[in-house]
Design an enzyme around this catalytic site. Structure first.
Site, PDB file in Angstrom:
ATOM      1  N   CYS A 124     -55.356 -90.142  22.930  1.00  0.00           N
ATOM      2  CA  CYS A 124     -56.248 -88.986  22.833  1.00  0.00           C
ATOM      3  C   CYS A 124     -55.606 -87.711  23.395  1.00  0.00           C
ATOM      4  CB  CYS A 124     -57.580 -89.322  23.495  1.00  0.00           C
ATOM      5  SG  CYS A 124     -58.954 -88.267  22.998  1.00  0.00           S
ATOM      6  N   HIS A 125     -56.075 -87.210  24.539  1.00  0.00           N
ATOM      7  CA  HIS A 125     -55.519 -86.013  25.173  1.00  0.00           C
ATOM      8  C   HIS A 125     -54.368 -86.334  26.139  1.00  0.00           C
ATOM      9  CE1 HIS A 125     -59.342 -84.303  23.786  1.00  0.00           C
ATOM     10  NE2 HIS A 125     -58.811 -83.111  23.959  1.00  0.00           N
ATOM     11  N   ALA A 126     -54.122 -87.619  26.416  1.00  0.00           N
ATOM     12  CA  ALA A 126     -53.085 -87.996  27.375  1.00  0.00           C
ATOM     13  C   ALA A 126     -51.669 -87.589  26.964  1.00  0.00           C
ATOM     14  CB  ALA A 126     -53.148 -89.493  27.668  1.00  0.00           C
ATOM     15  N   TRP A 172     -50.706 -84.806  26.526  1.00  0.00           N
ATOM     16  CA  TRP A 172     -50.437 -83.626  27.352  1.00  0.00           C
ATOM     17  C   TRP A 172     -49.514 -84.007  28.506  1.00  0.00           C
ATOM     18  CZ3 TRP A 172     -56.086 -81.520  27.999  1.00  0.00           C
ATOM     19  CH2 TRP A 172     -56.302 -80.449  27.129  1.00  0.00           C
TER      20      TRP A 172
END
Length: 186
Positions: free
Chosen positions: A111-113, A115
């Protein structure tokens, strides 16, 4: 090669992790026989994010500063918007991620990991996927961005969202059983 039943896997997270993105990998990997530990920056219980509000607590096994890279075969990074945003400004968290990559160990981010992978400087030239809102960040960091349930590049695994968790976990199992993944240029 390491059988999943003989492996040790670390999940690194803090408050605001996407509930399912920590719990599903943790529980399914344990179901495969892996030893799974959860680490947080301060070693204290962390609270998830579930839908539009705070979710359930997750027990933490150790503090980030107590993690010994040599003890683990893989690192799992749950997403959520809050969790990776807090961790990417934590120098010790970013260093640990980079150390896992440089050691040729499996690193899996959902998902956003991703980043965190960007912050660790390990995405350039790799095929990766993520939640749609951060794909431009991945592209700008030099990743070859794809839109599919799971992308793998030399043992670095990425997935888009909670709908991909079954594929994500299956790929973690497969990659752990393959063993170390030397990474040119890492």
């Amino acid at each position: 090669m390491t059988a999943i039943k003989e492996s040790k896997i670390l999940i690194l997270a803090t408050n605001g992790f996407e509930q399912s993105e920590l719990e599903v990998p943790r529980d399914k990997l344990r179901g495969h026989g892996a030893t799974v530990h959860v680490a947080s920056p301060d070693g204290k219980t962390i609270k998830g994010w579930d839908g539009n509000d705070w979710g359930q607590d997750a027990e933490v096994d150790l503090q980030l500063s107590d993690v010994d890279l040599a003890d683990y075969d893989a690192l799992v990074l749950p997403g959520g918007q809050i969790n990776p945003d807090l961790l990417r400004v934590d120098r010790d968290a970013v260093k640990l991620i980079r150390d896992f990559v440089e050691a040729g160990k499996i690193v899996a981010a959902v998902c956003h990991a991703p980043w965190l992978l960007i912050e660790a400087g390990v995405v350039e030239g790799r095929e990766m996927t993520s939640y749609h809102s951060i794909r431009t960040d991945l592209k700008n960091a030099g990743a070859n961005v794809v839109d599919k349930p799971v992308a793998v590049s030399n043992g670095i695994i990425t997935s888009r969202n909670p709908d991909d968790l079954n594929d994500f976990v299956a790929k973690i199992v497969e990659e752990v059983e393959e063993g170390k993944h030397p990474r040119p240029g890492a």
